[in-house]
Write an enzyme that holds these catalytic residues in place. Structure first.
Site, PDB file in Angstrom:
ATOM      1  N   ASP A  91       6.604  -5.065   5.143  1.00 14.29           N
ATOM      2  CA  ASP A  91       5.504  -5.374   4.915  1.00 14.29           C
ATOM      3  C   ASP A  91       5.434  -7.230   4.761  1.00 14.29           C
ATOM      4  O   ASP A  91       6.251  -7.453   4.105  1.00 14.29           O
ATOM      5  CB  ASP A  91       5.179  -4.935   3.250  1.00 14.29           C
ATOM      6  CG  ASP A  91       3.762  -4.622   3.068  1.00 14.29           C
ATOM      7  OD1 ASP A  91       2.799  -5.502   3.388  1.00 14.29           O
ATOM      8  OD2 ASP A  91       3.301  -3.632   2.664  1.00 14.29           O
TER       9      ASP A  91
ATOM     10  N   ASP B 244      -0.359  -7.668   5.427  1.00 12.62           N
ATOM     11  CA  ASP B 244      -1.163  -7.769   4.276  1.00 12.62           C
ATOM     12  C   ASP B 244      -2.350  -8.346   4.486  1.00 12.62           C
ATOM     13  O   ASP B 244      -2.544  -9.623   4.978  1.00 12.62           O
ATOM     14  CB  ASP B 244      -0.280  -8.153   3.077  1.00 12.62           C
ATOM     15  CG  ASP B 244      -1.261  -7.957   1.854  1.00 12.62           C
ATOM     16  OD1 ASP B 244      -1.021  -6.717   1.366  1.00 12.62           O
ATOM     17  OD2 ASP B 244      -1.374  -8.875   1.120  1.00 12.62           O
TER      18      ASP B 244
ATOM     19  N   GLU C  74      -3.776  -4.773   7.848  1.00 10.64           N
ATOM     20  CA  GLU C  74      -4.685  -4.303   6.902  1.00 10.64           C
ATOM     21  C   GLU C  74      -5.823  -5.097   6.734  1.00 10.64           C
ATOM     22  O   GLU C  74      -5.856  -6.335   6.647  1.00 10.64           O
ATOM     23  CB  GLU C  74      -3.760  -4.372   5.299  1.00 10.64           C
ATOM     24  CG  GLU C  74      -4.728  -3.721   4.270  1.00 10.64           C
ATOM     25  CD  GLU C  74      -4.375  -4.319   3.039  1.00 10.64           C
ATOM     26  OE1 GLU C  74      -4.756  -3.565   1.840  1.00 10.64           O
ATOM     27  OE2 GLU C  74      -3.855  -5.428   2.776  1.00 10.64           O
TER      28      GLU C  74
ATOM     29  N   HIS D 194      -1.129   2.497  -1.960  1.00  8.34           N
ATOM     30  CA  HIS D 194      -0.539   2.031  -3.138  1.00  8.34           C
ATOM     31  C   HIS D 194      -1.856   1.466  -3.850  1.00  8.34           C
ATOM     32  O   HIS D 194      -1.738   0.968  -4.916  1.00  8.34           O
ATOM     33  CB  HIS D 194       0.487   1.272  -3.094  1.00  8.34           C
ATOM     34  CG  HIS D 194       0.378   0.124  -2.161  1.00  8.34           C
ATOM     35  ND1 HIS D 194      -0.191   0.077  -0.812  1.00  8.34           N
ATOM     36  CD2 HIS D 194      -0.178  -1.474  -2.635  1.00  8.34           C
ATOM     37  CE1 HIS D 194      -0.614  -1.290  -0.586  1.00  8.34           C
ATOM     38  NE2 HIS D 194      -0.312  -1.980  -1.375  1.00  8.34           N
ATOM     39  N   ASP D 195      -2.827   1.125  -3.351  1.00  6.36           N
ATOM     40  CA  ASP D 195      -4.085   0.390  -4.020  1.00  6.36           C
ATOM     41  C   ASP D 195      -5.249   1.570  -4.326  1.00  6.36           C
ATOM     42  O   ASP D 195      -6.101   1.069  -4.796  1.00  6.36           O
ATOM     43  CB  ASP D 195      -4.516  -0.670  -3.087  1.00  6.36           C
ATOM     44  CG  ASP D 195      -3.668  -1.627  -2.701  1.00  6.36           C
ATOM     45  OD1 ASP D 195      -2.986  -1.952  -3.469  1.00  6.36           O
ATOM     46  OD2 ASP D 195      -3.704  -2.259  -1.361  1.00  6.36           O
TER      47      ASP D 195
HETATM   48  C1  GLC Z   1      -2.967  -6.103  -0.142  1.00  8.31           C
HETATM   49  C2  GLC Z   1      -2.118  -5.003  -0.857  1.00  8.31           C
HETATM   50  C3  GLC Z   1      -2.137  -5.148  -2.541  1.00  8.31           C
HETATM   51  C4  GLC Z   1      -2.154  -6.526  -2.818  1.00  8.31           C
HETATM   52  C5  GLC Z   1      -3.276  -7.398  -2.082  1.00  8.31           C
HETATM   53  C6  GLC Z   1      -2.826  -8.799  -2.182  1.00  8.31           C
HETATM   54  O1  GLC Z   1      -4.297  -5.254  -0.359  1.00  8.31           O
HETATM   55  O2  GLC Z   1      -2.075  -3.846  -0.388  1.00  8.31           O
HETATM   56  O3  GLC Z   1      -1.597  -4.361  -2.769  1.00  8.31           O
HETATM   57  O4  GLC Z   1      -2.609  -6.538  -4.234  1.00  8.31           O
HETATM   58  O5  GLC Z   1      -3.174  -7.384  -0.741  1.00  8.31           O
HETATM   59  O6  GLC Z   1      -1.723  -9.177  -1.734  1.00  8.31           O
END
Ligand code: GLC
Length: 580
Positions: A110, A212, A267, A341-342
């Site tokens: 990641d 990310d 993402e 995880h979100d």
């Molecule tokens: C992404 C991650 C999340 C994090 C955010 C800021 O959305 O998946 O868990 O809080 O980025 O890095």
């Protein structure tokens, strides 16, 4: 065999190997603790690689284990090239990496480079003075003419997106937590640093990266106020899929992804189909595939995450169909997922995690794995783990949830009302420890877990399911294997087949004389489903040319034009089409 009309599909032998793969997402903090600290660690993951291999996983996505103050559980990185002692050492990492390779699996790291922690040495330098060489690594602006924040952009975790720095009299941008300072990608030195840190990990032999919130790195340099004319009006339209994003990704591809042959997934926050085609079409030389989140906002009234409503089933289906068809037509590639995880667990959110928990878990798996893309399984999903049962806000740990609990009350909600929203929406829903067995600490830890264990672990755990042929685990294993064996999963053209049915999501995948049919009843009542006439004539004759590949219930209905599906009944058939 035809390639589903996808003219831009790679012709190379191995360059798109990941299309037949399934990725497993590991949230290390909650996966397996080997020290009794209550926090999972790298060696815990190494210990469980055989389990992932048994499941048929090809790629393990390891979430951030870099040095970090852990305000956002590692998404606030203070040193990109060192391991946080809470997770172990670099030797542990190298051992993990070697053990992954030994099993012919791949490790995906990641990478969090939209922002760094304010504890990073770059930021500590940057805030020293306006002429520090690191100043321009971040995004600084003077206060507005009348004082106060430079513009009205909002942080994703609540409150203004700017933090005031007393010493230098300027604000710095933080789109997430106030300790996550956005990096300034306009600065070539920042891009150079990113290439360097990616190269460091690529040299260690990792096979890929999950990037990310990567579509937020290019900000509109005018930093305009958001006049609210386009919901949600929080400024995101000025930095989402921004002006130089494709240029930046092409640079990373040219300098790192391509030379090392990496698999990459971006993402993409609040993105568009058009942008994701550009990000993931191989001719563009940017990324392998993209995550988008539109299908996980179907229970947000007017896009508002912190208000509750039952989810809109028709919208869920249309969004999947639109992205399936659109990405296919544009030569892009989807990362398929329902959990991470979100997000709260899809099982609790879209189906029944009580009486029909097992059927529901299997239904979600069939519905997702039948589509085109690369499926992602988030730890616990493969055993049908539901949201935990929260009793109070004190049990929660996530910075976003705790912020919002405060903000909702400031907006006038009672503590009870605010908690009712948080318990549904909290990211902590997916972050409770992995239940490995029914022993103390669920086999996750010999100590006190950093976040509560769901009380149902004596019933819902890995050990229970490994040898049970009807378990959710075995069901996932079968689906993961099918995708590797049958080209139709990767190649077939998607067609939606449910005509606005209030309970049923049905689609086909077509490839030459082959078809897949997926029919899922997303309700606790029996549902009547009729296959459209045009399909029925091709697919149901001669009888017997079909095979049931997977089902969510002990017995499946006979494949006929009209079928009655039991509650949470979901079935996947392989069909040899009769073409005239
Ligand atoms: C992404 C991650 C999340 C994090 C955010 C800021 O959305 O998946 O868990 O809080 O980025 O890095």
């Amino acid at each position: 065999m035809q390639s589903g009309g996808n003219s831009t599909m790679h012709h190379g032998q191995t360059s798109d190997w990941w299309k037949k793969s399934t990725v497993y997402q590991v949230y290390p903090k909650s996966f397996k603790d080997t020290t009794g600290s209550g926090t999972g660690d790298i060696r815990g993951l190494t210990e469980k690689l055989d389990y992932l291999q048994e499941l048929g996983i090809d790629i393990v996505w390891l979430q951030p284990v870099y040095v970090s103050p852990q305000n956002d559980n590692g998404y606030d990185v203070a040193d990109y090239c060192s391991i946080d002692p809470a997770y172990g050492t670099m030797d542990d990492f190298d051992e993990l990496s070697a053990e992954v390779r030994k099993r012919n699996m791949h490790l995906m790291l990641d990478i969090v480079v939209n922002h760094s922690s304010t504890e990073h040495k770059w930021f500590k330098e940057a805030r020293k003075s306006k002429d520090n060489p690191y100043r321009d690594y971040y995004i600084w602006r003077d206060p507005a003419p009348g004082g106060g924040v430079p513009n009205n952009w909002q942080s994703k975790f609540g409150g203004p997106a700017w933090q005031y720095d007393e010493a230098t009299g300027q604000y710095f941008l933080t789109l997430y937590d106030k300790t996550q300072a956005d990096l300034n990608w306009e600065n070539p030195s920042v891009r150079e640093e990113v290439v360097k840190l990616m190269t460091f990990w690529a040299d260690k032999g990792v096979s890929g990266f999950r990037l990310d919130v990567i579509n937020l790195i290019s900000k509109n340099q005018d930093f305009p106020d958001d006049d609210g004319s386009v919901p949600p009006g929080d400024g995101r339209r000025f930095y989402t899929d921004g002006p130089r994003i494709h240029e930046f990704l092409k640079e990373l591809n040219r300098r790192v992804f391509k030379p090392y042959g990496l698999v990459t997934v971006g993402e993409m926050s609040s993105t568009s189909l058009e942008s994701c085609i550009l990000y993931s079409n191989p001719e563009q030389e940017e990324l392998s595939m993209t995550f988008n989140f539109h299908h996980l906002k179907v229970d947000y009234p007017n896009g508002q995450k912190w208000e509750l409503m039952p989810y809109d089933f028709e919208q869920l289906k249309s969004l999947f169909s639109r992205w399936q068809t659109g990405m296919q037509a544009g030569g892009g590639w989807n990362a398929l997922f329902l959990n991470n995880h979100d997000q709260p667990r899809a099982l609790s959110r879209f189906t029944d995690d009580g009486q029909y928990r097992v059927e529901s878990a299997k239904l979600l798996a069939i519905t997702l794995h039948g589509m085109q893309g690369t499926p992602y399984v988030f730890q616990g999903e493969e055993i049908g783990l539901p949201n935990p049962q929260w009793n109070s806000i004190e049990e929660m740990r996530d910075i976003e949830s705790l912020n919002m609990f405060r903000i909702l009350q400031k907006q006038g909600k009672s503590a009870k009302e605010a908690f009712a929203i948080i318990r549904e929406r909290s990211r902590d829903n997916s972050r409770t420890p992995m239940p490995w067995n029914d022993g103390p600490g669920a086999g996750f830890t010999a100590g006190t877990p950093w976040i509560k264990l769901d009380e149902r672990y004596p019933e819902i755990n890995v050990q229970n399911q490994l040898d049970d042929p009807d378990s959710v685990f075995q069901h996932y294993k079968k689906l993961i294997a099918l995708r590797k064996e049958m080209p139709i999963f990767t190649e077939g053209t998607f067609v939606r087949l449910d005509e606005q049915h209030p309970q049923v999501f049905a689609y086909g995948r077509l490839s030459g004389d082959e078809a897949l049919l997926v029919v899922s009843n997303f309700s606790g009542n029996p549902a009547k489903y009729s296959l459209p006439d045009s399909m029925a004539s091709e697919w149901l004759k001669p009888a017997g040319a079909s095979e049931l590949l997977a089902g969510s219930t002990q017995t499946a209905p006979v494949l006929e034009q009209e079928m009655i599906l039991p509650p949470y009944g979901s079935y996947m058939w392989f069909i040899r089409r009769q073409q005239s």
